[in-house]
Each structure stands twice: as structure tokens, then as C-alpha cells.
Design a protein around this motif. Structure first.
Motif, PDB file in Angstrom:
ATOM      1  N   GLY A   1     -51.957 -59.396 -82.610  1.00 13.38           N
ATOM      2  CA  GLY A   1     -51.688 -58.088 -81.999  1.00 13.38           C
ATOM      3  C   GLY A   1     -51.895 -58.099 -80.501  1.00 13.38           C
TER       4      GLY A   1
ATOM      5  N   LEU B   1     -53.876 -52.968 -76.611  1.00 16.00           N
ATOM      6  CA  LEU B   1     -54.885 -52.910 -75.548  1.00 16.00           C
ATOM      7  C   LEU B   1     -56.102 -53.769 -75.884  1.00 16.00           C
ATOM      8  CD1 LEU B   1     -54.720 -49.090 -74.648  1.00 16.00           C
ATOM      9  CD2 LEU B   1     -53.541 -50.999 -73.549  1.00 16.00           C
ATOM     10  N   ALA B   2     -56.532 -53.735 -77.150  1.00 13.00           N
ATOM     11  CA  ALA B   2     -57.704 -54.540 -77.526  1.00 13.00           C
ATOM     12  C   ALA B   2     -57.335 -56.016 -77.560  1.00 13.00           C
ATOM     13  CB  ALA B   2     -58.232 -54.095 -78.884  1.00 13.00           C
TER      14      ALA B   2
ATOM     15  N   GLU C   1     -47.707 -61.526 -82.072  1.00 10.00           N
ATOM     16  CA  GLU C   1     -47.370 -60.093 -82.033  1.00 10.00           C
ATOM     17  C   GLU C   1     -46.139 -59.793 -82.900  1.00 10.00           C
ATOM     18  OE1 GLU C   1     -48.450 -57.042 -80.791  1.00 10.00           O
ATOM     19  OE2 GLU C   1     -46.557 -56.324 -81.621  1.00 10.00           O
ATOM     20  N   ALA C   2     -46.214 -58.699 -83.639  1.00  9.15           N
ATOM     21  CA  ALA C   2     -45.120 -58.323 -84.545  1.00  9.15           C
ATOM     22  C   ALA C   2     -43.870 -57.859 -83.785  1.00  9.15           C
ATOM     23  CB  ALA C   2     -45.595 -57.216 -85.480  1.00  9.15           C
TER      24      ALA C   2
ATOM     25  N   GLN D   1     -57.119 -42.216 -70.850  1.00  5.67           N
ATOM     26  CA  GLN D   1     -58.318 -42.059 -70.030  1.00  5.67           C
ATOM     27  C   GLN D   1     -59.184 -43.296 -70.205  1.00  5.67           C
ATOM     28  OE1 GLN D   1     -60.137 -38.079 -70.431  1.00  5.67           O
ATOM     29  NE2 GLN D   1     -58.539 -37.668 -71.927  1.00  5.67           N
TER      30      GLN D   1
ATOM     31  N   ARG E   1     -50.221 -45.513 -69.939  1.00  7.76           N
ATOM     32  CA  ARG E   1     -50.434 -46.663 -70.832  1.00  7.76           C
ATOM     33  C   ARG E   1     -49.545 -47.841 -70.452  1.00  7.76           C
ATOM     34  NH1 ARG E   1     -52.604 -45.754 -76.212  1.00  7.76           N
ATOM     35  NH2 ARG E   1     -53.596 -43.734 -76.104  1.00  7.76           N
TER      36      ARG E   1
ATOM     37  N   VAL F   1     -47.499 -61.052 -88.724  1.00  6.27           N
ATOM     38  CA  VAL F   1     -48.333 -61.831 -89.647  1.00  6.27           C
ATOM     39  C   VAL F   1     -48.260 -61.177 -91.024  1.00  6.27           C
ATOM     40  CG1 VAL F   1     -50.708 -62.530 -90.165  1.00  6.27           C
ATOM     41  CG2 VAL F   1     -49.858 -62.625 -87.807  1.00  6.27           C
TER      42      VAL F   1
ATOM     43  N   ASP G   1     -54.928 -55.931 -84.934  1.00  2.00           N
ATOM     44  CA  ASP G   1     -53.612 -55.449 -85.372  1.00  2.00           C
ATOM     45  C   ASP G   1     -53.592 -53.950 -85.628  1.00  2.00           C
ATOM     46  OD1 ASP G   1     -55.277 -56.130 -87.486  1.00  2.00           O
ATOM     47  OD2 ASP G   1     -53.684 -56.733 -88.837  1.00  2.00           O
TER      48      ASP G   1
ATOM     49  N   ARG H   1     -46.713 -35.293 -77.240  1.00  2.00           N
ATOM     50  CA  ARG H   1     -47.023 -35.843 -75.915  1.00  2.00           C
ATOM     51  C   ARG H   1     -45.825 -35.638 -74.994  1.00  2.00           C
ATOM     52  NH1 ARG H   1     -49.579 -41.631 -77.591  1.00  2.00           N
ATOM     53  NH2 ARG H   1     -51.489 -41.200 -76.520  1.00  2.00           N
TER      54      ARG H   1
ATOM     55  N   ASP I   1     -58.837 -50.935 -82.949  1.00  2.00           N
ATOM     56  CA  ASP I   1     -58.549 -49.974 -84.021  1.00  2.00           C
ATOM     57  C   ASP I   1     -58.590 -50.609 -85.408  1.00  2.00           C
ATOM     58  OD1 ASP I   1     -58.258 -47.985 -82.165  1.00  2.00           O
ATOM     59  OD2 ASP I   1     -56.252 -47.365 -82.809  1.00  2.00           O
TER      60      ASP I   1
ATOM     61  N   ALA J   1     -61.370 -39.347 -76.515  1.00  2.00           N
ATOM     62  CA  ALA J   1     -60.641 -40.334 -75.699  1.00  2.00           C
ATOM     63  C   ALA J   1     -61.421 -41.645 -75.574  1.00  2.00           C
ATOM     64  CB  ALA J   1     -60.337 -39.752 -74.310  1.00  2.00           C
TER      65      ALA J   1
ATOM     66  N   GLY K   1     -61.065 -44.376 -78.222  1.00  2.00           N
ATOM     67  CA  GLY K   1     -60.607 -45.436 -79.127  1.00  2.00           C
ATOM     68  C   GLY K   1     -60.398 -46.756 -78.405  1.00  2.00           C
ATOM     69  N   ALA K   2     -59.603 -46.741 -77.355  1.00  2.00           N
ATOM     70  CA  ALA K   2     -59.334 -47.979 -76.619  1.00  2.00           C
ATOM     71  C   ALA K   2     -60.601 -48.476 -75.928  1.00  2.00           C
ATOM     72  CB  ALA K   2     -58.228 -47.748 -75.598  1.00  2.00           C
ATOM     73  N   ALA K   3     -61.409 -47.530 -75.442  1.00  3.77           N
ATOM     74  CA  ALA K   3     -62.660 -47.905 -74.764  1.00  3.77           C
ATOM     75  C   ALA K   3     -63.536 -48.740 -75.695  1.00  3.77           C
ATOM     76  CB  ALA K   3     -63.409 -46.653 -74.313  1.00  3.77           C
TER      77      ALA K   3
END
Ligand SMILES: Cc1cc2nc3c(=O)[nH]c(=O)nc-3n(C[C@H](O)[C@H](O)[C@H](O)COP(=O)(O)OP(=O)(O)OC[C@H]3O[C@@H](n4cnc5c(N)ncnc54)[C@H](O)[C@@H]3O)c2cc1C
Length: 444
Positions: free
Chosen positions: A7, A10-11, A30-31, A43, A104, A128, A155, A181, A298, A308, A310-312
């Protein structure tokens, strides 16, 4: 070591950069057939900007970042200001790293540039479909098999690796909410007096209302300043649909009784991006028993977006995993590293996920007695306080969330390990002395 990341989100990209910097050979599977940029703003709070800066990613993204002055919470119907929680000043002075807003696409592109410059190899169009966690190896839909010393699965929300780690299906859980959004050039709203402040002051504008919120902030795009809106509300998307391009008429209808500035702004919008919100219950382990496969981002801790974070959390995971693998880089120490990674990360991510859920209910109260009590409290407690009812204003919570320093935590862990080693040495020596004393007295 040879490490394969599943994947390129961001992570996945952050951990790839951190691992490559720590001296490992990194490949990313990566898929997607190409890296396209969807989504809108994101953020980046000080706990994660600290890591991106340490990894040198700021060089690629800083010019696209804005520094919001504060988070302004407002009443949904009329925009009455309920509380303002400073962001810029505490980020710089207390947490020593900025609070950023960025598109993003710009963040993702910056991470991608950094990863490729560090030599990370990316294989696209390679979903995968099977993992053998004991080898460890993976097979893609194209029939290609990749073998590594360690597989790091980033992933995402619908992770297939999570199922392998849990040894049972682990689908994400719908929250019952969705977001619309919207991103548009700020200049489209120029000359409209009531929107002037929204398109000129970099801040986090947050309208809080019954079963929904609206968030807006400015983004420094590649060519121009953009304004980003996120409308959160109860879900109306058709069963089975997770993301789609929608029509702004629906948003206009659903938010027609909100602050009149919203309706005005929506006159300039045609398309919206609809996004179903999911979460995941806490999983007991992020590491497969083979001790050669782990989850990150994730895939490990998909959480609601109300804080805000999740990515952090994925960025924090990356710093910790790579920091451990820098200090202990060999296959022999991998089991110890993975268990330490899990120990240092799992509780923190769970705590933040829980706080995010409570934030949903605090900001989305239906009008009534509880909401009036909340609003009166907010009006009489401006700014950031110890013990504040609103976690976004609660000093001790913010210190823990934004003040978190992954590198300091690693140092603490290494010091603890050194201390333990010393203790083991001492008790080994004491044991040896005692047995030689015993043998002395036996021979005496
Ligand atoms: C509305 C909303 C607002 C948010 N706002 C913020 C915010 O402001 N700040 C913040 O920190 N977080 C925020 N988040 C959370 C954040 O977006 C996520 O936590 C983050 O993007 C997760 O990154 P990831 O790399 O773990 O997963 P993803 O970004 O989902 O990446 C997963 C990658 O894996 C690939 N993949 C999946 N399956 C396979 C497979 N089998 N084989 C190969 N590749 C595969 C996918 O194609 C994808 O590229 C928000 C989330 C939402 C929904």
C-alpha cells in the motif's frame, strides 16, 4: 533487511521513507494502476508534523502548508462563535512543531518524491491477493510472488492483511455517517462580503450542529489558494456505495437551515465528493504470530475522522517502527522489535480513536437542554483550560495528543532496555559471585 510495504497511501509512504532512511531496502506493492490524488484537505497536527520534518518531508511540502491560527467552533444555525481554541501559537511555542493544513494531493506527492529519491521501488497495478506470513511472501493478482524479511501492511481501511493477522474476517464498521467534500478556488468567493473572512483568515472553522458538522479551512494549492469544506452528516448513500461524485443540490438541501454563509458558498459549487465513514473496533494484535508481518496505519487502527488524527497515527506508527528497526536492524532481533512496536503503539492509537468518537457526540448534539448547557459552558470558558469540557480545549488532552514525541518515546524505550540489560548483567554477576562463594565455602 529487505522490507516490503503493501500500500502506497500516507502511512505506506511515510514508513517507507523512515525505513529507507534507517538503512533498509524498501519495496512498495500498490493495487492502484497509477497514483491518482483523490480527497481534499488534511490536517497535520504537531505530533505528526514533527515526524515529517525529522524525515525531511517538509522540504517537499512546506510551501503548500498553511498554519491555521485557531479552531473556531460555531453554532450551526447562525455562525455564533462559541469558543476559539488557539492552534498556531501553542503548536509553535508549546509543541515545537507546526499545525498544518495541506491538500492531500500535495502531501502525497511530497511523500512520493521523498520515497523515490531514497530509492524505494514502487510496483503499481499489483493488488496483493495472498500473503504467506511465515515465509513471508505475497502474491499479487498478476501472479507475481514477492519474498521479504518483513512485510509491513499499510493496505488501509479495507485491509486484507488485517484478516491474515487476525486469522478471521475483520471488515470495517460503518459509523452511520458520511461526508461531502468540496474544494474550490478561494477567488471564486471573492467580493462576497459575508464570505470575506472565510477566504482570507487561515483558521479551522467548525460549525457544530444536530447530527452533523461543517468544517472549512484554506489550502495553499500549487497554483492558487483553495478553500476546503467537509460536511459531516448521517448517511444517505445507497447500500454498497462507499465513495462517489455527487451533486451539490443534495448538500444544499440537507444544510439549508445552517448559517446562511454556507448556502451562499454552495451557490458556487457543482460537484461534491461523497465519502462513507467507517471505523474499526480495536484489534488485539497488530503483529502476526510468525513475527514477520505487521500492520500499520488504517489497516491497524482505522478510526473516525472527528479529531483529524487517522493519518497522524499512521505517521507516528511509522516513526516508531522505523526507529526500532534502525536500532535493531537484524532478522534475529525482529521478533523483539515487532513486539515492542505493538506495545508502544496499540494503546495510544486506541485512546485517540476513543477520543475521536466522543468528539462526534460532543459536537453533534441535537438542540435541547444538553446542547444549551454545552454552549453556555463554551461561551464562558474561552480558549484552552485544564479540565475543559471540550477536548479540543482541554490542556492535558492536547499536551498528550499534540505534545507526543515519537522520538522521545523511542529514547525512553531504549533507555529502559539498556537499564534492563544492566540489571540482568548485575544479577548474572551477583549469581556468579554467590556460586563462587558457595564453592569456596564447600572447598574450605
Ligand atoms: C473525511 C476524512 C477526513 C480525514 N481527515 C484527516 C485529517 O485531517 N488528519 C488526519 O491525520 N487524518 C485524517 N483522516 C484519516 C486519514 O485519511 C487516514 O487515516 C489515512 O489516509 C490512512 O492512510 P493509510 O496509508 O493507512 O491508508 P490508505 O490511505 O487507505 O492507503 C492504503 C493503500 O493501500 C492500497 N491497497 C489496499 N489494498 C491493497 C492490496 N490488497 N494490495 C496492494 N495495495 C493495496 C490502496 O490502494 C492504498 O493506496 C481523515 C479521514 C476521512 C475519511
Amino acid at each position: 533487511m529487505h522490507i516490503i510495504i503493501i500500500g502506497c497511501g500516507l502511512a505506506g509512504l511515510t514508513v517507507s521513507i523512515a525505513l529507507a532512511k534507517a538503512g533498509h531496502t524498501v519495496e512498495i506493492i500498490e493495487a492502484a494502476a497509477d497514483i491518482s490524488y483523490i480527497g481534499a484537505g488534511i490536517q497535520i497536527s504537531p505530533n505528526s508534523s514533527r515526524i515529517l520534518r525529522k524525515l525531511g518531508v517538509d522540504k517537499y511540502i512546506e510551501k503548500y502548508c498553511t498554519d491555521p491560527v485557531d479552531l473556531r467552533m460555531m453554532r450551526w444555525q447562525n455562525g455564533q462563535i462559541l469558543v476559539e481554541c488557539p492552534l498556531k501559537e501553542p503548536a509553535h511555542n508549546d509543541y515545537k512543531s507546526p499545525y498544518w493544513h495541506i491538500h492531500r494531493a500535495d502531501l502525497h506527492r511530497g511523500l512520493l518524491e521523498a520515497a523515490t529519491e531514497l530509492g524505494c521501488k514502487i510496483y503499481l497495478d499489483s493488488r496483493v491477493v495472498k500473503i504467506d506470513p511465515y515465509k513471508p511472501s505475497m502474491t499479487t493478482k498478476n501472479g507475481d510472488t514477492y519474498t521479504a524479511d518483513l512485510i509491513v501492511a499499510s493496505d488501509g481501511l479495507h485491509s486484507m492483511a488485517r484478516e491474515v493477522v487476525m486469522d478471521k474476517p475483520g471488515p470495517p464498521v460503518p459509523t452511520g455517517q458520511m461526508v461531502y467534500r468540496v474544494t474550490l478556488p478561494a477567488k471564486k468567493l471573492q467580493g462576497i462580503p459575508e464570505l470575506e473572512e472565510l477566504i482570507t483568515v487561515p483558521r479551522n472553522n467548525h460549525w457544530i450542529g444536530p447530527h452533523g458538522t461543517i468544517l472549512s479551512y484554506l489550502l495553499e494549492g500549487v497554483n492558487e489558494t483553495l478553500i476546503n469544506f467537509v460536511f459531516t452528516c448521517d448517511v444517505t448513500m445507497a447500500e454498497g456505495v462507499n465513495q462517489k461524485i455527487g451533486n451539490s443540490a443534495e448538500v444544499r438541501e440537507r444544510f439549508k437551515s445552517w448559517d446562511p454563509r454556507i448556502g451562499k458558498m454552495l451557490e458556487y459549487v457543482d460537484e461534491v465528493l461523497e465519502w462513507r465513514l467507517y471505523t474499526h473496533e480495536e484489534i488485539p494484535s497488530w503483529v502476526h504470530p510468525s513475527l514477520k508481518l505487521c500492520l500499520i496505519g488504517d489497516a491497524a487502527h482505522a478510526m473516525t475522522p472527528y479529531l483529524a488524527q487517522g493519518a497522524a497515527m499512521g505517521i507516528e506508527d511509522s516513526a516508531i517502527l522505523a526507529g526500532l528497526l534502525e536500532k535493531y536492524p537484524s532478522k534475529e532481533t525482529l521478533p523483539k522489535v515487532l513486539m515492542a512496536y505493538q506495545r508502544l503503539r496499540i494503546k495510544r492509537a486506541a485512546k485517540v480513536a476513543t477520543a475521536s468518537i466522543s468528539s462526534r457526540y460532543f459536537t453533534q448534539m441535537p438542540d435541547g437542554e444538553k446542547q444549551r448547557e454545552r454552549d453556555e459552558y463554551l461561551l464562558s470558558h474561552p480558549g484552552i483550560w485544564k479540565g475543559h469540557m471540550n477536548i479540543r480545549s482541554r490542556q492535558e488532552f492536547l499536551d498528550e495528543l499534540f505534545g507526543y514525541d515519537a522520538y522521545a518515546q523511542l529514547e525512553e524505550y531504549f533507555a529502559e532496555q539498556d537499564g534492563q540489560k544492566e540489571e540482568e548483567e548485575i544479577s548474572k554477576n551477583v549469581g556468579m559471585e554467590q556460586s563462587s562463594l558457595q564453592s569456596l565455602s564447600l572447598t574450605a
